[in-house]
Design a protein around this motif. Sequence first.
Motif, mmCIF file in Angstrom:
data_model
loop_
_atom_site.group_PDB
_atom_site.id
_atom_site.type_symbol
_atom_site.label_atom_id
_atom_site.label_comp_id
_atom_site.label_asym_id
_atom_site.label_seq_id
_atom_site.Cartn_x
_atom_site.Cartn_y
_atom_site.Cartn_z
ATOM 1 N N VAL A 122 1.658 -8.897 3.097
ATOM 2 C CA VAL A 122 2.343 -8.494 1.890
ATOM 3 C C VAL A 122 3.136 -7.233 1.883
ATOM 4 C CG1 VAL A 122 -0.080 -9.026 0.578
ATOM 5 C CG2 VAL A 122 0.576 -6.674 1.303
ATOM 6 N N ASP A 123 4.088 -7.059 1.119
ATOM 7 C CA ASP A 123 5.389 -6.172 1.379
ATOM 8 C C ASP A 123 4.680 -4.726 0.619
ATOM 9 O OD1 ASP A 123 7.685 -7.831 1.961
ATOM 10 O OD2 ASP A 123 7.024 -8.846 0.318
ATOM 11 N N GLU A 124 3.862 -4.738 -0.275
ATOM 12 C CA GLU A 124 3.461 -3.329 -0.683
ATOM 13 C C GLU A 124 2.234 -3.530 -1.491
ATOM 14 O OE1 GLU A 124 5.106 -0.597 -4.369
ATOM 15 O OE2 GLU A 124 6.468 -1.888 -3.238
ATOM 16 N N VAL A 125 1.332 -2.247 -1.410
ATOM 17 C CA VAL A 125 0.155 -2.296 -2.134
ATOM 18 C C VAL A 125 0.146 -1.214 -3.304
ATOM 19 C CG1 VAL A 125 -2.295 -1.927 -1.885
ATOM 20 C CG2 VAL A 125 -1.162 -3.237 -0.120
ATOM 21 N N ALA A 126 -0.332 -1.225 -4.219
ATOM 22 C CA ALA A 126 -0.422 -0.446 -5.383
ATOM 23 C C ALA A 126 -1.732 -0.226 -5.615
ATOM 24 C CB ALA A 126 0.682 -0.559 -6.533
ATOM 25 N N GLY A 127 -2.418 0.699 -5.602
ATOM 26 C CA GLY A 127 -3.751 0.935 -5.730
ATOM 27 C C GLY A 127 -3.912 1.836 -7.069
ATOM 28 N N SER A 128 -5.415 1.898 -7.454
ATOM 29 C CA SER A 128 -5.946 2.873 -8.496
ATOM 30 C C SER A 128 -5.497 2.573 -9.815
ATOM 31 C CB SER A 128 -5.764 4.437 -7.947
ATOM 32 O OG SER A 128 -6.553 4.607 -6.891
ATOM 33 N N VAL A 129 -4.988 1.431 -10.139
ATOM 34 C CA VAL A 129 -4.415 0.999 -11.386
ATOM 35 C C VAL A 129 -5.388 -0.159 -11.960
ATOM 36 C CG1 VAL A 129 -2.125 2.005 -11.313
ATOM 37 C CG2 VAL A 129 -2.725 -0.198 -10.584
ATOM 38 N N PHE A 130 -5.624 -0.075 -13.221
ATOM 39 C CA PHE A 130 -6.214 -1.073 -13.931
ATOM 40 C C PHE A 130 -5.692 -1.575 -15.326
ATOM 41 C CE2 PHE A 130 -9.964 -2.520 -16.927
ATOM 42 C CZ PHE A 130 -10.345 -3.509 -16.050
ATOM 43 N N GLY A 131 -5.785 -2.702 -15.380
ATOM 44 C CA GLY A 131 -5.386 -3.359 -16.922
ATOM 45 C C GLY A 131 -4.008 -3.050 -17.077
ATOM 46 N N ALA A 132 -3.558 -2.790 -18.345
ATOM 47 C CA ALA A 132 -1.884 -2.633 -18.440
ATOM 48 C C ALA A 132 -1.443 -1.727 -17.641
ATOM 49 C CB ALA A 132 -1.667 -2.124 -19.940
ATOM 50 N N ALA A 133 -2.159 -0.766 -17.008
ATOM 51 C CA ALA A 133 -1.496 0.402 -16.208
ATOM 52 C C ALA A 133 -0.948 -0.262 -14.764
ATOM 53 C CB ALA A 133 -2.688 1.505 -15.865
ATOM 54 N N LYS A 134 -1.141 -1.331 -14.645
ATOM 55 C CA LYS A 134 -0.686 -1.980 -13.454
ATOM 56 C C LYS A 134 0.825 -2.439 -13.809
ATOM 57 C CE LYS A 134 -4.886 -4.119 -11.813
ATOM 58 N NZ LYS A 134 -5.452 -5.396 -11.459
ATOM 59 N N GLY A 135 1.122 -2.648 -15.210
ATOM 60 C CA GLY A 135 2.608 -3.100 -15.360
ATOM 61 C C GLY A 135 3.622 -2.484 -14.759
ATOM 62 N N THR A 136 3.475 -0.942 -14.647
ATOM 63 C CA THR A 136 4.618 -0.239 -14.154
ATOM 64 C C THR A 136 4.770 -0.822 -12.582
ATOM 65 O OG1 THR A 136 3.800 1.640 -15.490
ATOM 66 C CG2 THR A 136 5.310 2.217 -13.503
ATOM 67 N N ALA A 137 3.926 -0.908 -11.837
ATOM 68 C CA ALA A 137 4.214 -1.512 -10.506
ATOM 69 C C ALA A 137 4.683 -2.617 -10.353
ATOM 70 C CB ALA A 137 2.803 -1.058 -9.842
ATOM 71 N N LEU A 138 4.371 -3.772 -11.236
ATOM 72 C CA LEU A 138 4.604 -4.945 -11.241
ATOM 73 C C LEU A 138 6.178 -4.955 -11.717
ATOM 74 C CD1 LEU A 138 1.969 -6.591 -12.989
ATOM 75 C CD2 LEU A 138 2.523 -7.056 -10.568
ATOM 76 N N ALA A 139 6.437 -4.381 -12.643
ATOM 77 C CA ALA A 139 8.063 -4.255 -13.371
ATOM 78 C C ALA A 139 8.775 -3.515 -12.272
ATOM 79 C CB ALA A 139 8.185 -3.547 -14.671
#
Length: 206
Positions: A122-139
């Motif tokens: 994988v290119d990147e890992v974003a942690g400690s986010v759940f539900g809609a809060a994951k949206g920022t990293a995805l966008a």
Amino acid sequence: MATSVGFDLDMTLADTRAGIAAVYDELSSRLGVPIDSALVVTRLGPPLEQELAYWLPPEEIPAAADLYREIYQDVGVPSHVAMEGAHEAIESVRAGGGRVIVVTGKNERDATSTVRHLGLDVDEVAGSVFGAAKGTALARFGAAAYVGDHVADIAAARAGGAFSVTVATGPYSAGELREHGADVALGDLTEFATWFAGWRPHAELV
């Protein structure tokens, strides 16, 4: 244009149940507090502190969370195994020129250690986010789709402007995931590469 994809970690890319159960068993022993680890691993996904709230009074949760994370590296990570089809799913994204991000409720250190232990490319890992809060990293990453096993991962995809792909390898059936609004529900990741090959050309036209 390449199509990049985000993946959840626990019970999507990684079967972490045995490792997490072992950590909770050790935590229970050290704290002298009964914790049903078999029950815990049936509801993976939400933040650690939310699970600890079932077993401990509020004032004891921060210290217990710190101890859990201290134990995790040595007890949890070595017991994790890749979900069937996980490597092939990632490879299918890469074969199309896409990039891969893992976005998870697990803290970034333990998530990164798990990814490395399993050899997930994988290119990147974003942690400690759940539900809609994951949206920022995805966008920010530009993920066209987000793959997860929890209904909260559907909200994550929506928040990140991504197509919601779900796998019935966690606490929900494919039917339940569709009922909660998933764009597609797969049995497991062994079905992902075929689905992605058919979907990707359409995604790239959007």
